[in-house]
Enzyme design. Structure first.
Site, PDB file in Angstrom:
ATOM      1  N   ARG A  90       0.832  -1.207   0.000  1.00  0.00           N
ATOM      2  CA  ARG A  90       0.000   0.000   0.000  1.00  0.00           C
ATOM      3  C   ARG A  90       0.864   1.254   0.000  1.00  0.00           C
ATOM      4  NH1 ARG A  90      -4.527   1.830   4.569  1.00  0.00           N
ATOM      5  NH2 ARG A  90      -4.972   3.859   3.650  1.00  0.00           N
ATOM      6  N   ASN A 144     -10.758  -3.940  -1.132  1.00  0.00           N
ATOM      7  CA  ASN A 144     -10.622  -2.914  -2.161  1.00  0.00           C
ATOM      8  C   ASN A 144      -9.727  -3.364  -3.304  1.00  0.00           C
ATOM      9  OD1 ASN A 144     -12.207  -0.710  -1.224  1.00  0.00           O
ATOM     10  ND2 ASN A 144     -10.687  -0.324   0.374  1.00  0.00           N
ATOM     11  N   CYS A 164     -19.118  -1.414   1.145  1.00  0.00           N
ATOM     12  CA  CYS A 164     -18.242  -0.301   1.497  1.00  0.00           C
ATOM     13  C   CYS A 164     -18.878   0.438   2.660  1.00  0.00           C
ATOM     14  CB  CYS A 164     -18.068   0.626   0.294  1.00  0.00           C
ATOM     15  SG  CYS A 164     -17.005   2.063   0.602  1.00  0.00           S
ATOM     16  N   HIS A 194     -16.346   4.173  -4.319  1.00  0.00           N
ATOM     17  CA  HIS A 194     -15.419   5.297  -4.139  1.00  0.00           C
ATOM     18  C   HIS A 194     -15.560   6.345  -5.251  1.00  0.00           C
ATOM     19  CE1 HIS A 194     -12.525   3.036  -1.196  1.00  0.00           C
ATOM     20  NE2 HIS A 194     -13.779   3.075  -0.802  1.00  0.00           N
ATOM     21  N   TYR A 244     -13.818  10.618  -1.721  1.00  0.00           N
ATOM     22  CA  TYR A 244     -12.899  10.220  -2.797  1.00  0.00           C
ATOM     23  C   TYR A 244     -12.994  11.111  -4.028  1.00  0.00           C
ATOM     24  CZ  TYR A 244     -11.961   6.110  -0.029  1.00  0.00           C
ATOM     25  OH  TYR A 244     -11.578   5.277   0.997  1.00  0.00           O
TER      26      TYR A 244
END
Length: 421
Positions: A90, A144, A164, A194, A244
């Site tokens: 990540r 995700n 989500c 998102h 987002y």
């Protein structure tokens, strides 16, 4: 009832366990299996999970295992919450895109594509194992990028619904601002995972009066602050975009912001070290306050609600989920996965009708859906050219030179996770 959580060694898991314990009448779990390859983390999390159940008087049995096949065998539902490559991967997703002036984020843009490429093959393998042991089990995906992963599952013929926590977060925040019970707030929530907007806020259900204009007039500053956007954006749109949308509406400003501070992955990695130390304390029998800063607020309640509905044990009749479009948004392919309010029961999730969308939103949704289709092709079939085309199609990349550079960076940073590379 048996549930399995793949990625059960996550530091998120005590949030989920707390929800299972508090809402046991809604979802009466007899056996909960936490599945994770990281045995050391799994035992720490599993120990705390058992203590939380014991403190709250939950009679269910909690089992831990690193064996996916054994863990999902005979499960009525399987929750996926895994992170292939961990926080180290990540951190890369959030940093190397910045080198060419693009947003570095783990679920959208180039970083989101990298995560999809690492994740989809692993999730499809797990889903096949679930199908072999219990073809009737529901798969609930919290992994995700949820939209792409859920689409991969559905196209492979699995019984899957994506989840989500953005929508339930809005529901709870709006309820607090309006001083009403959360169950009274129904969102006209539309878009992709998102990439969503709240185009209406109704009291009492889908037929209730829309009080979004009143909400924005009276609480616009609080809403905008929570989004980390100027109020002018919210006022001009007249709807509430998800957090987002910052990456689209304020792209360059966000890139500069990301360049001047540690990555979110670095922050979370440090937080996880502290959480795991806490989880190892045999006196701890509740989720610690620090977990609230980890993310995933209200995830447990959304997961319980969805699982209860899918397993025919009640649950809310309408929930925001990721499911197949099937004509709901007529400008998208039927097999696209959208995030909208849906009627959910034992037969699955069926999107509620959505009024015609303003081109301002429909255009971006269509663009990102095209990217997601290309991203899924790259994740399933591999190949540098497929990666390049997906990046070129993404509105946060879009330029030939950027797509070339980002493709090289993506492959270089993820080679160990890409069988074709």
């Amino acid at each position: 009832m048996k549930l399995a959580v793949v990625g059960g060694g996550s530091t998120y898991t005590p949030e989920l366990i707390d929800g299972f314990a508090r809402l046991r009448d809604t979802l009466p779990i007899e056996e909960l299996v936490l599945v994770d390859p990281a045995a050391d983390r799994l035992e720490l999390v599993g120990g705390l999970a058992r203590r939380i159940f014991a403190k709250q008087g939950h009679p269910g049995r909690i089992v831990t295992t690193s064996d996916v096949d054994a863990g999902v065998a005979d499960a009525d539902a399987v929750l996926l919450q895994l992170r292939v490559g961990g926080q180290a991967a990540r951190n890369q997703d959030e940093t190397w895109p910045l080198e060419c002036g693009c947003v570095g984020q783990e679920t959208t843009g180039a970083g989101g594509l990298a995560k999809a490429l690492r994740t989809v093959p692993v999730v499809l393998d797990i889903a096949e194992r679930v199908r072999r042991t219990n073809p009737n089990a529901w798969i609930i995906d919290f992994t995700n990028p949820v939209g792409i992963v859920t689409r991969a599952l559905l196209q492979a013929g699995h019984k899957a619904v994506g989840l989500c926590n953005v929508a339930i977060g809005f529901q709870r925040k709006f309820a607090k601002l309006l001083d009403v019970a959360p169950g009274e707030v129904h969102l006209d929530h539309v878009g992709l995972n998102h990439l969503t907007w709240e185009t209406g806020v109704r009291l009492g259900g889908p037929e209730g009066a829309d009080i979004l204009p009143k909400l924005l007039a009276e609480h616009g500053d609080a809403v905008a602050e929570d989004l980390r956007m100027p109020r002018a954006i919210v006022d001009r749109l007249g709807v509430v975009p998800s957090y987002y949308l910052r990456y689209y509406y304020q792209h360059d400003a966000v890139v500069e912001e990301l360049r001047t501070k540690p990555s979110r992955a670095a922050e979370v990695a440090e937080m996880e070290k502290q959480l795991l130390e806490m989880y190892g304390d045999p006196a701890l029998d509740e989720k610690p306050e620090l977990l609230a800063k980890r993310g995933g607020a209200f995830y447990s309640e959304a997961a319980v609600d969805l699982a209860a509905s899918l397993l025919g044990n009640g649950g809310s009749p309408y929930q925001v989920v990721n499911t197949v479009n099937n004509g709901t948004l007529p400008f998208l392919p039927d097999d696209a996965v959208i995030e909208v309010q849906a009627a959910v029961d034992g037969s699955g999730a069926r999107p509620l009708p959505v009024p015609k969308l303003d081109p301002l939103y429909a255009g971006l949704i269509a663009n990102v859906t095209a990217y997601e289709n290309l991203a899924l092709q790259a994740a399933v079939h591999g190949g540098r050219e497929r990666v390049f085309k997906a990046l070129l199609a993404h509105p946060l990349v879009g330029q030939y030179a950027h797509a070339e550079q980002l493709t090289d960076s993506l492959v270089a940073h993820n080679r160990e996770h890409l069988a074709w590379a």
